[in-house]
Design a protein around this motif. Structure first.
Motif, PDB file in Angstrom:
ATOM      1  N   MET A  19      12.633  27.130  48.425  1.00  0.00           N
ATOM      2  CA  MET A  19      12.571  27.959  47.212  1.00  0.00           C
ATOM      3  C   MET A  19      13.987  28.341  46.780  1.00  0.00           C
ATOM      4  N   THR A  20      14.267  28.194  45.501  1.00  0.00           N
ATOM      5  CA  THR A  20      15.578  28.529  44.965  1.00  0.00           C
ATOM      6  C   THR A  20      15.708  30.029  44.754  1.00  0.00           C
ATOM      7  N   CYS A  21      16.809  30.579  45.228  1.00  0.00           N
ATOM      8  CA  CYS A  21      17.077  32.001  45.037  1.00  0.00           C
ATOM      9  C   CYS A  21      18.058  32.186  43.888  1.00  0.00           C
ATOM     10  N   GLU A  22      17.779  33.150  43.045  1.00  0.00           N
ATOM     11  CA  GLU A  22      18.630  33.426  41.892  1.00  0.00           C
ATOM     12  C   GLU A  22      19.506  34.648  42.182  1.00  0.00           C
ATOM     13  N   THR A  23      20.786  34.536  41.844  1.00  0.00           N
ATOM     14  CA  THR A  23      21.728  35.630  42.075  1.00  0.00           C
ATOM     15  C   THR A  23      22.338  36.087  40.762  1.00  0.00           C
ATOM     16  N   LEU A  24      22.270  37.379  40.532  1.00  0.00           N
ATOM     17  CA  LEU A  24      22.814  38.001  39.329  1.00  0.00           C
ATOM     18  C   LEU A  24      24.118  38.706  39.662  1.00  0.00           C
ATOM     19  N   ALA A  25      25.183  38.360  38.966  1.00  0.00           N
ATOM     20  CA  ALA A  25      26.456  39.072  39.095  1.00  0.00           C
ATOM     21  C   ALA A  25      26.556  40.113  37.989  1.00  0.00           C
ATOM     22  N   ILE A  26      26.866  41.337  38.369  1.00  0.00           N
ATOM     23  CA  ILE A  26      27.036  42.432  37.415  1.00  0.00           C
ATOM     24  C   ILE A  26      28.477  42.912  37.504  1.00  0.00           C
ATOM     25  N   ILE A  27      29.167  42.905  36.376  1.00  0.00           N
ATOM     26  CA  ILE A  27      30.532  43.419  36.318  1.00  0.00           C
ATOM     27  C   ILE A  27      30.508  44.729  35.541  1.00  0.00           C
ATOM     28  N   PRO A  28      30.640  45.861  36.218  1.00  0.00           N
ATOM     29  CA  PRO A  28      30.662  47.142  35.508  1.00  0.00           C
ATOM     30  C   PRO A  28      32.043  47.389  34.910  1.00  0.00           C
ATOM     31  N   ALA A  29      32.089  47.756  33.634  1.00  0.00           N
ATOM     32  CA  ALA A  29      33.383  47.932  32.972  1.00  0.00           C
ATOM     33  C   ALA A  29      33.245  48.929  31.834  1.00  0.00           C
ATOM     34  N   ARG A  30      33.506  50.177  32.130  1.00  0.00           N
ATOM     35  CA  ARG A  30      33.408  51.179  31.069  1.00  0.00           C
ATOM     36  C   ARG A  30      34.703  51.233  30.279  1.00  0.00           C
ATOM     37  N   GLY A  31      34.622  51.810  29.095  1.00  0.00           N
ATOM     38  CA  GLY A  31      35.776  51.841  28.215  1.00  0.00           C
ATOM     39  C   GLY A  31      36.805  52.898  28.573  1.00  0.00           C
ATOM     40  N   GLY A  32      36.364  54.016  29.111  1.00  0.00           N
ATOM     41  CA  GLY A  32      37.277  55.107  29.423  1.00  0.00           C
ATOM     42  C   GLY A  32      37.978  54.912  30.754  1.00  0.00           C
ATOM     43  N   SER A  33      39.272  55.158  30.790  1.00  0.00           N
ATOM     44  CA  SER A  33      40.055  55.111  32.023  1.00  0.00           C
ATOM     45  C   SER A  33      41.278  55.981  31.822  1.00  0.00           C
ATOM     46  N   LYS A  34      41.377  57.062  32.577  1.00  0.00           N
ATOM     47  CA  LYS A  34      42.434  58.037  32.323  1.00  0.00           C
ATOM     48  C   LYS A  34      43.779  57.626  32.917  1.00  0.00           C
ATOM     49  N   ARG A  35      43.765  57.124  34.157  1.00  0.00           N
ATOM     50  CA  ARG A  35      45.035  56.802  34.806  1.00  0.00           C
ATOM     51  C   ARG A  35      45.675  55.534  34.254  1.00  0.00           C
ATOM     52  N   VAL A  36      44.854  54.547  33.898  1.00  0.00           N
ATOM     53  CA  VAL A  36      45.351  53.331  33.248  1.00  0.00           C
ATOM     54  C   VAL A  36      44.494  53.122  32.005  1.00  0.00           C
ATOM     55  N   PRO A  37      44.882  53.710  30.876  1.00  0.00           N
ATOM     56  CA  PRO A  37      44.063  53.619  29.658  1.00  0.00           C
ATOM     57  C   PRO A  37      43.752  52.172  29.265  1.00  0.00           C
ATOM     58  N   ARG A  38      42.487  51.932  28.930  1.00  0.00           N
ATOM     59  CA  ARG A  38      42.017  50.620  28.478  1.00  0.00           C
ATOM     60  C   ARG A  38      42.306  49.516  29.496  1.00  0.00           C
ATOM     61  N   LYS A  39      42.258  49.854  30.787  1.00  0.00           N
ATOM     62  CA  LYS A  39      42.733  48.904  31.805  1.00  0.00           C
ATOM     63  C   LYS A  39      41.902  47.633  31.860  1.00  0.00           C
ATOM     64  N   ASN A  40      40.617  47.694  31.545  1.00  0.00           N
ATOM     65  CA  ASN A  40      39.788  46.491  31.654  1.00  0.00           C
ATOM     66  C   ASN A  40      40.170  45.399  30.661  1.00  0.00           C
ATOM     67  N   VAL A  41      40.850  45.775  29.588  1.00  0.00           N
ATOM     68  CA  VAL A  41      41.271  44.775  28.605  1.00  0.00           C
ATOM     69  C   VAL A  41      42.789  44.657  28.519  1.00  0.00           C
ATOM     70  N   ARG A  42      43.495  45.280  29.450  1.00  0.00           N
ATOM     71  CA  ARG A  42      44.950  45.141  29.483  1.00  0.00           C
ATOM     72  C   ARG A  42      45.330  43.720  29.897  1.00  0.00           C
TER      73      ARG A  42
END
Length: 232
Positions: free
Chosen positions: A1-24
């Motif tokens: 039986m084939t097992c399915e794996t879901l990858a979740i990347i959490p990435a919120r917009g707010g970041s105080k120490r490194v502003p906008r770090k996910n899109v830097r």
């Protein structure tokens, strides 16, 4: 039986120490793009989604090959929002789809030095050990047993053990047991275990070791500069 794996990347917009770090920009692309590419290149990942509250992050995620099937509500995008709530929200939002996922893999965008092989390795470790969950770990570069703190007069004193810390015998360091810490790069668990525990820390959690040089988690401006240098 084939097992399915879901990858979740959490990435919120707010970041105080490194502003906008996910899109830097890091080595010619947004920080989050490195993690998306790791996930989409991993052999054991069947689908990669990004959980975000931010329109710009969502557009970048789609550009680099991830799905954004929903937007994360504001209450799950605050400084105090807990990761388990974000994971449960994502899983619940995908329940109406035809695909039933067997495993969840959380990949933080702030770990751009992990590789696709690390992701596959953690999932393989979960399979091989029949554990409930697996997370990536690395050895402490400096033994935590050497930790010191200060008293009210500023004098140093040992935090853990006097005999381990205050010694002039170099060979004693070899007697210190090796300790590991979660490095935040990869968290995997079965859907069944998640529904039972809603945590990656279960009664049967195993670790997949990564070297310290790939275990940086960008949380401060100097760490962003460091991973830029390493990737460039």
């Amino acid at each position: 039986m084939t097992c399915e794996t879901l990858a979740i990347i959490p990435a919120r917009g707010g970041s105080k120490r490194v502003p906008r770090k996910n899109v830097r920009e890091v080595a010619g692309k947004p920080l989050i793009a490195h993690t998306i590419e790791h996930a989409t290149s991993a052999n054991r990942i069947d689908r990669t989604i990004v959980s975000t509250d931010d329109k710009e992050i969502a557009e970048v995620a789609k550009e680099y090959g991830a799905d954004v099937p929903f937007m994360r509500p504001e209450k799950l995008a605050t400084d105090t929002a807990a990761l388990p709530d974000t994971v449960t929200h994502a899983v619940s939002n995908l329940q109406s789809e035809e695909t039933n996922y067997d495993y969840i893999c959380i990949l933080q965008a702030t770990s751009p030095l992990r590789t696709s092989a690390d992701i596959d390795g953690a999932l393989a470790k979960l399979d091989d050990t029949e554990a409930d969950s697996c997370l990536t770990v690395s050895k402490y570069v400096t033994p935590p047993q050497w930790a010191v703190t200060r008293d009210e007069n500023g004098s140093l004193y040992e935090f853990f053990d006097f005999e381990t810390l205050w010694t002039d015998e170099p060979d004693r360091s070899q007697d210190i047991p090796e300790l590991y810490h979660p490095n935040g790069a990869v968290f995997v668990t079965s859907i069944e275990a998640w529904r039972k525990h809603e945590s990656f820390y279960t009664p049967h959690t195993v670790g997949y070791e990564m070297p310290p040089e790939r275990s940086f988690d960008v949380d401060e401006p100097w760490e962003l500069k460091l991973v830029r240098s390493l990737l460039e």
